[in-house]
Design a protein around this motif. Structure first.
Motif, PDB file in Angstrom:
ATOM      1  N   SER A  81      -2.230  -5.305  -7.152  1.00 34.33           N
ATOM      2  CA  SER A  81      -2.449  -6.168  -5.989  1.00 34.33           C
ATOM      3  C   SER A  81      -1.250  -6.064  -5.051  1.00 34.33           C
ATOM      4  N   ARG A  93     -11.966 -15.506  -4.129  1.00 31.98           N
ATOM      5  CA  ARG A  93     -10.772 -14.943  -4.759  1.00 31.98           C
ATOM      6  C   ARG A  93     -10.314 -15.811  -5.924  1.00 31.98           C
ATOM      7  N   GLU A 146     -10.917   0.268  -6.778  1.00 31.23           N
ATOM      8  CA  GLU A 146     -10.614  -0.509  -5.575  1.00 31.23           C
ATOM      9  C   GLU A 146     -11.776  -0.429  -4.592  1.00 31.23           C
ATOM     10  N   ASN A 203       0.853  -1.186   0.000  1.00 31.42           N
ATOM     11  CA  ASN A 203       0.000   0.000   0.000  1.00 31.42           C
ATOM     12  C   ASN A 203       0.889   1.236   0.000  1.00 31.42           C
ATOM     13  N   GLU A 205      -7.002  -3.765  -7.227  1.00 31.03           N
ATOM     14  CA  GLU A 205      -7.260  -4.715  -6.131  1.00 31.03           C
ATOM     15  C   GLU A 205      -8.584  -5.464  -6.336  1.00 31.03           C
ATOM     16  N   ASP A 226      -9.953  -7.668  -3.393  1.00 35.97           N
ATOM     17  CA  ASP A 226      -9.982  -7.060  -2.061  1.00 35.97           C
ATOM     18  C   ASP A 226     -11.248  -7.476  -1.313  1.00 35.97           C
ATOM     19  N   GLN A 282     -17.837  -7.489  -6.324  1.00 38.82           N
ATOM     20  CA  GLN A 282     -16.588  -7.510  -7.094  1.00 38.82           C
ATOM     21  C   GLN A 282     -16.855  -7.987  -8.517  1.00 38.82           C
TER      22      GLN A 282
END
Lengths: 291, 309
Positions: B191, B169, B82, B37, B159, B162, B140
């Protein structure tokens, strides 16, 4: 053998698009339409429709009742149709209430739900995004400015009480349209400018109303308590806009004190506020992070 | 095919340098933009989309300059943000259709494609549901669907996994792999999770505090030799065997890395047949017993940990 009951689409696939992509105007049109749907609560729950539809209903109802009385009860009620069509535009307080309701809805929601970032990743830019929002909000406000006034003008015309001759009718219509478009645009920009600093709709609405009320109270207090003169009333943006429309339509002053101010000063005051609203709005968006 | 070409790209925010003189190119396929980050991933994406003017340097995306041809470029690319916040009251299909229209699809085409792409991401049955009622995983997928609906040439995903549980995922990652392999849509995903990037990406760009750590094809970067790794079986009656091997290799002029008391030796120098023969002989002389001996490859983690910054 399969039957229609157990038939199932397993893969709908993904198609490449070979056609021509529409440009920025299409993006503006689509965003404006989506915003208008949101403003009037279309496709949303009933509570979202209540306020905008109520205000529209009330301003049209007033005109419809006047027209109905004259058409139903004859010549002795004709005085209901003797005012200038401009005076059928919704009162300033109703206009600002409506602007304070719809302008925050148009932009604060995008900030809150991330749509602004998504819009900025499309062919839209900050100026074209503002253009789309302006188109939608100003168009919505036009419904309560031009709509009732036009209905009233048409009613008078049908009853034989409208402007004399085709030329004068179109002049009246043109002035009315121009005044309503300019004022709707101004109310839209004023509403957007004072509501673009927060992503909370309720707070944004309060800020817009406060901006109106503070200027109204200050201008009237200064006018009544000092010797500055009537020109000080021009610091009230909404009444100034309303007065500008009245002058454009050859209608009597909205507030009698405005009669003391020259038309050129009223025009200057109106466009000054117009420009100030544009500057506030554009500078706020200039600084805004797209992503 | 070069999708993105970056030359001396620098982005300065006051005193802080968000991107520092980056230079690399991105080839077709799925590209991972990796970094912790604050590494500069989102800043890079905003520059690539033409939403921010770099302080210095240049960038070309799909042959276009984002700053000068921003609107044209953004009709060819898509972006999945994001932030996991979307219009709650809007049905997914209306949301996807609207953004497809804004990206230049004719209305009817946008409607059909919105439906199709929601089926593609596994939300066909749910497409009329308000987004606010959907789970994080479904949201997502909606974000992915809106990015795909206008048939972009390149998709930027910030991301994309996330907040997802491991199963969701995996599903989203395989979907991303699928849209690249089957539909020819290039993807750049940011990512901070190295394993997910390693699992699906063809190319990689690693940033750390705005500086470029590595960029290129994943295979060639992770395929670079990281030397030899030898693991021994500890034998009670020959406790000094591993030490003897270590000393013999060092006497032969090799660098040997070993944690105290560890049965694993690492020889970071490049390996060849001579080294392999030497190791074989030394191990035999010391009477040590091998568990494994393997040519060690760089992992993404190694690339980051070995970087000077």
């Amino acid at each position: 053998m399969s039957t229609s009951e157990n038939a199932k689409i397993l893969d709908r696939g993904y198609r490449k698009f070979d056609g021509e992509r529409l440009g920025v105007w299409s993006a503006i049109r689509s965003t404006a339409w989506q915003t208008t749907r949101s403003i009037f609560g279309l496709g949303r729950k009933a509570r979202h429709k209540f306020f905008p539809m109520s205000i529209i209903g009330i301003v049209y109802l007033i005109v419809v009742i006047q027209l109905a009385v004259v058409f139903l009860f004859g010549e002795e009620t004709a005085e209901f149709l003797t005012t200038n069509s401009w005076e059928q535009v919704a009162p300033a307080i109703v206009m600002i209430l409506f602007a304070a309701l719809v302008a925050p809805d148009a932009i604060a929601r995008d900030q809150k739900n991330g749509m602004f970032s998504l819009y900025m990743s499309t062919p839209l830019t900050k100026p074209t995004y503002i253009a789309a929002k302006t188109l939608s909000v100003a168009g919505s406000i036009l419904l309560i400015t031009f709509g009732p006034a036009l209905l009233y003008l048409l009613g008078k015309t049908v009853k034989g009480m409208g402007p004399d001759g085709v030329g004068q009718w179109f002049e009246t219509f043109g002035r009315l349209l121009l005044a309503c478009v300019l004022i709707s645009l101004f109310l839209c920009l004023f509403g957007l400018a004072f509501s673009c600093f927060t992503n909370r709709r309720a707070i944004a609405s309060i800020v817009v109303l406060l901006a109106y009320m503070v200027t109204a109270v200050v201008s009237m207090t200064l006018f009544e308590e000092t010797d500055i003169g009537a020109n000080i009333l021009l610091i009230n943006p909404i009444e100034t806009a309303y007065e500008f429309g009245a002058r454009l339509c050859n209608s009597p002053p909205v507030v009698s004190e405005y009669g003391e101010i020259s038309t050129s000063l009223v025009t200057l005051g109106f466009f000054g506020w117009f420009l100030a609203s544009c500057l506030i709005l554009f500078s706020a968006y200039q600084k805004r992070e797209a992503i | 095919m070069e999708l993105i070409t970056v030359t001396n790209l620098t982005m300065q925010f006051g005193e802080q340098r968000a991107l520092d003189n980056l230079g690399f190119s991105v080839q077709s396929g799925v590209t991972g933009l990796v970094g912790a980050n604050g590494a500069g991933k989102t800043t890079f994406m905003s520059i690539a989309l033409g939403l921010r003017k770099p302080t210095n340097g240049s960038i070309r995306v799909l042959g276009l300059e984002p700053i000068n041809d921003g609107a044209k470029l953004r009709s060819l690319v898509s972006y999945g943000p994001e932030r996991n916040i979307l219009p709650d009251e809007m049905p997914a299909v209306d949301f996807v259709k609207h953004l497809a229209e804004v990206r230049g699809m004719p209305r009817k085409e946008a409607r059909n494609r919105a439906s199709d792409v929601l089926w593609l991401v596994g939300l066909g049955e749910e497409r009329f549901r308000a987004i606010g009622t959907m789970s994080t995983g479904q949201r997502q997928r909606v974000k992915l669907a809106q990015a795909l609906a206008a048939d972009p040439k390149l998709v930027f995903l910030d991301e994309p996994t996330d907040g997802l549980d491991p199963l969701a995922r995996e599903e989203v990652l395989s979907l991303i792999r699928q849209i690249s392999e089957e539909y020819g849509i290039h993807v750049m995903l940011s990512s901070h999770l190295l394993e997910e990037v390693e699992s699906i990406c063809d190319n990689i760009v690693i940033l750390n505090a705005g500086q470029l750590i590595a960029a290129g094809q994943l295979d060639s970067l992770t395929g670079q030799s990281s030397g030899l790794e030898i693991e021994f079986v500890k034998i009670d009656d020959r406790p000094d065997a591993i030490d003897a091997v270590e000393i013999a290799l060092q006497k032969a002029g090799l660098t040997v890395i070993r944690e105290p008391e560890s049965p694993i030796l690492r020889i970071p120098d490049g390996i060849d047949q001579t080294l392999s023969d030497l190791v074989r002989d030394v191990v035999a002389d010391a009477g040590a017993r091998l568990q494994r001996m393997e040519h060690r490859r760089h992992s993404l983690e190694d690339l980051i940990l070995d970087s000077p910054s």
